[in-house]
Scaffold this motif. Structure first.
Motif, mmCIF file in Angstrom:
data_model
loop_
_atom_site.group_PDB
_atom_site.id
_atom_site.type_symbol
_atom_site.label_atom_id
_atom_site.label_comp_id
_atom_site.label_asym_id
_atom_site.label_seq_id
_atom_site.Cartn_x
_atom_site.Cartn_y
_atom_site.Cartn_z
ATOM 1 N N GLY A 155 1.054 -1.164 0.076
ATOM 2 C CA GLY A 155 0.628 -0.207 -0.024
ATOM 3 C C GLY A 155 0.536 0.903 0.054
ATOM 4 N N GLU A 156 0.124 2.403 -0.035
ATOM 5 C CA GLU A 156 0.655 3.646 -0.297
ATOM 6 C C GLU A 156 1.200 3.994 1.273
ATOM 7 O OE1 GLU A 156 1.560 5.418 -2.830
ATOM 8 O OE2 GLU A 156 0.475 3.404 -4.018
ATOM 9 N N ASN A 157 0.498 3.608 2.127
ATOM 10 C CA ASN A 157 1.005 4.077 3.353
ATOM 11 C C ASN A 157 1.442 2.433 4.497
ATOM 12 O OD1 ASN A 157 0.669 7.192 3.005
ATOM 13 N ND2 ASN A 157 -1.457 6.421 3.261
ATOM 14 N N SER A 158 3.131 2.422 3.999
ATOM 15 C CA SER A 158 3.657 0.508 4.366
ATOM 16 C C SER A 158 4.324 1.423 5.861
ATOM 17 C CB SER A 158 4.375 0.377 3.246
ATOM 18 O OG SER A 158 2.671 0.076 2.779
ATOM 19 N N LEU A 159 4.411 0.511 6.088
ATOM 20 C CA LEU A 159 5.587 0.938 7.907
ATOM 21 C C LEU A 159 6.434 -0.781 7.087
ATOM 22 C CD1 LEU A 159 6.761 1.712 10.208
ATOM 23 C CD2 LEU A 159 5.424 -0.076 11.419
ATOM 24 N N ILE A 160 7.610 -0.509 7.122
ATOM 25 C CA ILE A 160 8.027 -1.729 6.830
ATOM 26 C C ILE A 160 9.660 -1.928 7.438
ATOM 27 C CG2 ILE A 160 9.794 -2.375 4.813
ATOM 28 C CD1 ILE A 160 8.495 -0.605 3.101
ATOM 29 N N ALA A 161 9.721 -3.340 7.820
ATOM 30 C CA ALA A 161 10.475 -4.023 9.038
ATOM 31 C C ALA A 161 10.991 -4.510 7.973
ATOM 32 C CB ALA A 161 10.438 -4.081 9.977
ATOM 33 N N ALA B 205 14.963 -11.239 5.238
ATOM 34 C CA ALA B 205 13.551 -10.767 5.498
ATOM 35 C C ALA B 205 13.014 -9.597 5.857
ATOM 36 C CB ALA B 205 13.013 -12.060 6.334
ATOM 37 N N ARG B 206 11.389 -8.962 5.015
ATOM 38 C CA ARG B 206 10.939 -8.469 6.000
ATOM 39 C C ARG B 206 9.520 -7.834 5.772
ATOM 40 N NH1 ARG B 206 12.739 -6.698 0.420
ATOM 41 N NH2 ARG B 206 13.864 -5.421 0.751
ATOM 42 N N TYR B 207 9.108 -6.711 6.757
ATOM 43 C CA TYR B 207 7.455 -7.904 6.764
ATOM 44 C C TYR B 207 6.780 -6.290 6.617
ATOM 45 C CZ TYR B 207 3.298 -8.096 9.943
ATOM 46 O OH TYR B 207 2.145 -7.652 10.691
ATOM 47 N N ILE B 208 5.730 -6.349 5.691
ATOM 48 C CA ILE B 208 5.270 -4.735 5.065
ATOM 49 C C ILE B 208 3.618 -4.694 6.046
ATOM 50 C CG2 ILE B 208 4.910 -3.618 3.365
ATOM 51 C CD1 ILE B 208 7.204 -5.092 1.995
ATOM 52 N N MET B 209 3.204 -3.842 6.128
ATOM 53 C CA MET B 209 2.139 -3.681 6.955
ATOM 54 C C MET B 209 1.370 -1.955 6.324
ATOM 55 S SD MET B 209 0.046 -3.711 10.550
ATOM 56 C CE MET B 209 0.415 -1.829 11.005
#
Length: 90
Positions: free
Chosen positions: A30-36, A46-50
């Motif tokens: 999405g446009e407003n993502s938090l990526i770790a 590895a990455r987690y995107i929300m």
């Protein structure tokens, strides 16, 4: 000797949690993502995107095959495998 003070809020969070990437921006989720993200080995990341608006989530693992090629598998609301080619310019 005291530890250096983090320069930004995400530097502090990254230092406290041990993750290598913490950003807010646009992504496949999405446009407003938090990526770790975390580099597990020199070739495995590895990455987690929300998405913070829609709560869509995506988990992706990228394996570096060569300096230019990598393969990324992702799972979330959609699933897929991508072959990626990277070119760097000075």
């Amino acid at each position: 000797m005291a530890a250096p003070h983090p320069s930004t809020w995400n530097d502090g969070v990254m230092a406290a949690t041990g993750i290598d990437e913490l950003t807010v921006g646009s992504s496949r989720a999405g446009e407003n993502s938090l990526i770790a993200g975390k580099k597990i080995t020199p070739k495995l990341y590895a990455r987690y995107i929300m998405d913070v608006i829609t709560a869509q989530m995506l988990f992706a693992v990228e394996y570096k095959l060569t300096d230019h090629f990598s393969v990324e598998a992702s799972s979330g609301s959609t699933h897929g495998v991508d072959l990626k080619y990277k070119i760097e310019f000075d």
